[in-house]
Design a protein around this motif. Structure first.
Motif, PDB file in Angstrom:
ATOM      1  N   GLY A 210      -7.367  11.969 -20.221  1.00 28.08           N
ATOM      2  CA  GLY A 210      -8.712  11.421 -20.181  1.00 28.08           C
ATOM      3  C   GLY A 210      -9.054  10.379 -21.223  1.00 28.08           C
ATOM      4  N   PHE A 211      -8.150  10.085 -22.135  1.00 24.70           N
ATOM      5  CA  PHE A 211      -8.431   9.052 -23.131  1.00 24.70           C
ATOM      6  C   PHE A 211      -8.231   7.675 -22.497  1.00 24.70           C
ATOM      7  CE2 PHE A 211      -7.259  12.782 -25.585  1.00 24.70           C
ATOM      8  CZ  PHE A 211      -8.235  12.808 -26.571  1.00 24.70           C
ATOM      9  N   THR A 212      -9.139   6.749 -22.812  1.00 25.81           N
ATOM     10  CA  THR A 212      -9.051   5.410 -22.232  1.00 25.81           C
ATOM     11  C   THR A 212      -8.793   4.336 -23.278  1.00 25.81           C
ATOM     12  OG1 THR A 212     -11.472   5.192 -22.355  1.00 25.81           O
ATOM     13  CG2 THR A 212     -10.531   5.991 -20.271  1.00 25.81           C
ATOM     14  N   GLU A 213      -9.235   4.570 -24.496  1.00 27.08           N
ATOM     15  CA  GLU A 213      -8.945   3.640 -25.591  1.00 27.08           C
ATOM     16  C   GLU A 213      -8.078   4.365 -26.610  1.00 27.08           C
ATOM     17  OE1 GLU A 213     -11.892   0.109 -26.654  1.00 27.08           O
ATOM     18  OE2 GLU A 213     -12.826   2.067 -26.940  1.00 27.08           O
ATOM     19  N   PHE A 214      -6.880   3.870 -26.815  1.00 23.77           N
ATOM     20  CA  PHE A 214      -5.961   4.528 -27.739  1.00 23.77           C
ATOM     21  C   PHE A 214      -4.789   3.601 -28.016  1.00 23.77           C
ATOM     22  CE2 PHE A 214      -5.167   5.927 -23.359  1.00 23.77           C
ATOM     23  CZ  PHE A 214      -3.894   5.393 -23.157  1.00 23.77           C
ATOM     24  N   ARG A 215      -4.066   3.907 -29.076  1.00 27.96           N
ATOM     25  CA  ARG A 215      -2.774   3.278 -29.356  1.00 27.96           C
ATOM     26  C   ARG A 215      -1.885   4.342 -29.979  1.00 27.96           C
ATOM     27  NH1 ARG A 215      -4.829  -0.083 -26.757  1.00 27.96           N
ATOM     28  NH2 ARG A 215      -5.143  -2.313 -27.210  1.00 27.96           N
ATOM     29  N   VAL A 216      -0.610   4.285 -29.639  1.00 31.13           N
ATOM     30  CA  VAL A 216       0.402   5.064 -30.346  1.00 31.13           C
ATOM     31  C   VAL A 216       1.259   4.052 -31.082  1.00 31.13           C
ATOM     32  CG1 VAL A 216       2.356   6.639 -30.180  1.00 31.13           C
ATOM     33  CG2 VAL A 216       0.380   6.934 -28.654  1.00 31.13           C
ATOM     34  N   THR A 258       1.124  11.666 -36.543  1.00 29.03           N
ATOM     35  CA  THR A 258      -0.057  11.664 -37.405  1.00 29.03           C
ATOM     36  C   THR A 258      -1.239  11.076 -36.655  1.00 29.03           C
ATOM     37  OG1 THR A 258      -0.981  10.925 -39.528  1.00 29.03           O
ATOM     38  CG2 THR A 258       0.524   9.425 -38.415  1.00 29.03           C
ATOM     39  N   ILE A 259      -2.427  11.560 -36.948  1.00 30.96           N
ATOM     40  CA  ILE A 259      -3.659  11.044 -36.357  1.00 30.96           C
ATOM     41  C   ILE A 259      -4.351  10.183 -37.403  1.00 30.96           C
ATOM     42  CG2 ILE A 259      -5.908  11.634 -35.381  1.00 30.96           C
ATOM     43  CD1 ILE A 259      -4.659  14.304 -34.474  1.00 30.96           C
ATOM     44  N   ASP A 260      -4.651   8.949 -37.059  1.00 29.69           N
ATOM     45  CA  ASP A 260      -5.303   8.023 -37.980  1.00 29.69           C
ATOM     46  C   ASP A 260      -6.803   8.316 -38.006  1.00 29.69           C
ATOM     47  OD1 ASP A 260      -6.389   5.841 -39.360  1.00 29.69           O
ATOM     48  OD2 ASP A 260      -4.840   4.479 -38.630  1.00 29.69           O
ATOM     49  N   THR A 261      -7.314   8.753 -39.139  1.00 28.40           N
ATOM     50  CA  THR A 261      -8.724   9.147 -39.235  1.00 28.40           C
ATOM     51  C   THR A 261      -9.677   7.958 -39.261  1.00 28.40           C
ATOM     52  OG1 THR A 261      -8.515   9.283 -41.644  1.00 28.40           O
ATOM     53  CG2 THR A 261      -8.192  11.308 -40.397  1.00 28.40           C
ATOM     54  N   ARG A 262      -9.144   6.746 -39.339  1.00 26.47           N
ATOM     55  CA  ARG A 262     -10.023   5.570 -39.238  1.00 26.47           C
ATOM     56  C   ARG A 262     -10.315   5.211 -37.792  1.00 26.47           C
ATOM     57  NH1 ARG A 262      -7.147   1.140 -42.829  1.00 26.47           N
ATOM     58  NH2 ARG A 262      -5.317   2.113 -41.865  1.00 26.47           N
ATOM     59  N   GLY A 263      -9.638   5.859 -36.868  1.00 29.46           N
ATOM     60  CA  GLY A 263      -9.918   5.646 -35.450  1.00 29.46           C
ATOM     61  C   GLY A 263      -9.247   4.421 -34.869  1.00 29.46           C
ATOM     62  N   PHE A 264      -9.514   4.201 -33.590  1.00 28.31           N
ATOM     63  CA  PHE A 264      -8.904   3.086 -32.855  1.00 28.31           C
ATOM     64  C   PHE A 264      -9.377   1.751 -33.407  1.00 28.31           C
ATOM     65  CE2 PHE A 264      -9.464  -0.082 -29.494  1.00 28.31           C
ATOM     66  CZ  PHE A 264      -8.146  -0.259 -29.095  1.00 28.31           C
ATOM     67  N   ARG A 265      -8.408   0.882 -33.677  1.00 26.03           N
ATOM     68  CA  ARG A 265      -8.710  -0.476 -34.152  1.00 26.03           C
ATOM     69  C   ARG A 265      -7.715  -1.418 -33.495  1.00 26.03           C
ATOM     70  NH1 ARG A 265      -7.446   2.453 -37.830  1.00 26.03           N
ATOM     71  NH2 ARG A 265      -5.961   1.174 -38.977  1.00 26.03           N
ATOM     72  N   SER A 266      -8.214  -2.276 -32.618  1.00 26.73           N
ATOM     73  CA  SER A 266      -7.339  -3.223 -31.955  1.00 26.73           C
ATOM     74  C   SER A 266      -6.684  -4.127 -32.987  1.00 26.73           C
ATOM     75  CB  SER A 266      -8.144  -4.072 -30.959  1.00 26.73           C
ATOM     76  OG  SER A 266      -7.311  -4.984 -30.295  1.00 26.73           O
ATOM     77  N   GLY A 267      -5.354  -4.277 -32.885  1.00 21.15           N
ATOM     78  CA  GLY A 267      -4.637  -5.144 -33.803  1.00 21.15           C
ATOM     79  C   GLY A 267      -4.474  -4.588 -35.199  1.00 21.15           C
ATOM     80  N   SER A 268      -4.540  -3.266 -35.355  1.00 18.43           N
ATOM     81  CA  SER A 268      -4.511  -2.693 -36.711  1.00 18.43           C
ATOM     82  C   SER A 268      -3.192  -2.950 -37.436  1.00 18.43           C
ATOM     83  CB  SER A 268      -4.792  -1.183 -36.666  1.00 18.43           C
ATOM     84  OG  SER A 268      -3.741  -0.464 -36.052  1.00 18.43           O
ATOM     85  N   LEU A 269      -2.107  -3.164 -36.703  1.00 18.97           N
ATOM     86  CA  LEU A 269      -0.834  -3.435 -37.383  1.00 18.97           C
ATOM     87  C   LEU A 269      -0.854  -4.776 -38.103  1.00 18.97           C
ATOM     88  CD1 LEU A 269       1.865  -2.097 -34.893  1.00 18.97           C
ATOM     89  CD2 LEU A 269       1.177  -1.116 -37.081  1.00 18.97           C
ATOM     90  N   ASN A 270      -1.770  -5.669 -37.714  1.00 20.88           N
ATOM     91  CA  ASN A 270      -1.869  -6.944 -38.423  1.00 20.88           C
ATOM     92  C   ASN A 270      -2.353  -6.757 -39.854  1.00 20.88           C
ATOM     93  OD1 ASN A 270      -0.970  -8.324 -36.201  1.00 20.88           O
ATOM     94  ND2 ASN A 270      -3.002  -9.014 -35.547  1.00 20.88           N
ATOM     95  N   GLU A 271      -2.945  -5.577 -40.140  1.00 14.89           N
ATOM     96  CA  GLU A 271      -3.355  -5.296 -41.515  1.00 14.89           C
ATOM     97  C   GLU A 271      -2.151  -5.272 -42.451  1.00 14.89           C
ATOM     98  OE1 GLU A 271      -5.250  -1.550 -41.050  1.00 14.89           O
ATOM     99  OE2 GLU A 271      -6.855  -2.333 -39.787  1.00 14.89           O
TER     100      GLU A 271
END
Length: 293
Positions: A210-216, A258-271
């Protein structure tokens, strides 16, 4: 006609007119909302040639290919699925921050071969104005190949694209962004077909629950960093109370979850590309029992 409808109609006509001026086009078509809007406009532009081209490789999730085939059929545009071999390129696999450049370079070279079959055919993409503000080396490859971006040329944002998708009656008008699977692999970690399959399996697991916004995200030492919207983190924790997610991911070949507690962030690997970054604070890490010294 309401004021909002009139505004959408005007935007749609501007896009159709812009594409009509090109006479013949091949759309770099991922099946995402942006390229679908461009393909829908191209199908309405009375062009000599209008083709949607989807690149199939290990970095394209099978679910996304199914969406691309379905939406192209709904639009009624000629659709070609071509095999690309970026996974066989050392420069792509080493994933040093320029991966997207080599991927798009390969795509546009393959599309150029199609373009040679038709006089004056132009390659166009679904790049919009909002895409220009992020780190996207693929845009350099597009510029080198002379790719035209009608949405960006007209100043259309992602919000405009969503409006146009509804206007054109596209079935994927509310589809979340779905970048390629390789975009989940942390820079510096080699991109392999096996790792991409692992990511696809893990994301499919989330989608079926049921999740629609996510990244692994896949990090060094085969760590899976799971991102869902912050308001759904508690739901994900509850879902894994019996270890069902962790066990599934470990069975796919991940070593840690691991679960990222900052939540879904598009393009987070660019950090990771900036000199100073704040590391993710994991809620919990599960392992196979191997040492992490």
């Amino acid at each position: 006609m309401s004021a909002d409808s009139a505004h959408e109609f005007e935007k749609a006509n501007r896009l159709i007119d812009r594409i009509a001026s090109l006479r013949s086009v091949a759309v770099a078509f991922s099946g995402g909302v942006d390229s679908s809007v461009v393909a829908a406009a191209a199908s309405r532009a009375g062009l000599d040639v209008a083709i949607a081209v989807t690149a199939q490789s290990p970095s394209l999730a099978s679910s996304q290919l199914e969406i691309a085939i379905r939406v192209a059929n709904e639009i009624g545009i000629e659709h070609r699925v071509i095999e690309t071999d970026e996974i066989n390129q050392d420069a792509y696999r080493r994933n040093d921050g320029r991966r997207c450049f080599y991927c798009k370079q390969t795509l546009y070279q393959a599309m150029a071969a199609i373009a040679e079959q038709f006089p004056q055919l132009k390659i166009i993409s679904g790049t919009n104005v909002d895409d220009l503000g992020d780190y996207r080396p693929g845009l350099e490859a597009a510029a080198n190949a002379g790719v035209i971006s009608p949405l960006a040329d007209l100043g259309f944002t992602k919000s405009d694209v969503r409006e146009l998708a509804k206007h054109f009656g596209l079935s994927n008008d509310d589809q979340p962004a779905a970048p390629c699977l390789a975009s989940r692999v942390a820079y510096g970690t080699e991109v392999t077909a096996e790792r991409l399959r692992r990511i696809e399996q893990a994301e499919s697991w989330l989608a079926t629950r049921g999740f629609t916004e996510f990244r692994v995200r896949l990090h060094d030492r085969e760590l899976a960093r799971v991102e869902v919207p912050k308001h759904q983190i508690a739901e994900l924790i509850h879902l894994d109370t019996d270890g069902s997610m962790t066990n599934a991911f470990l069975s796919y070949g991940f070593k840690f979850v691991t679960i990222d507690t900052r939540g879904f962030r598009s393009g987070s690997l660019n950090e990771m590309l900036v000199s100073i970054s704040i590391p993710a604070t994991p809620l919990s890490i599960h392992s196979t029992g191997e040492s992490e010294s």
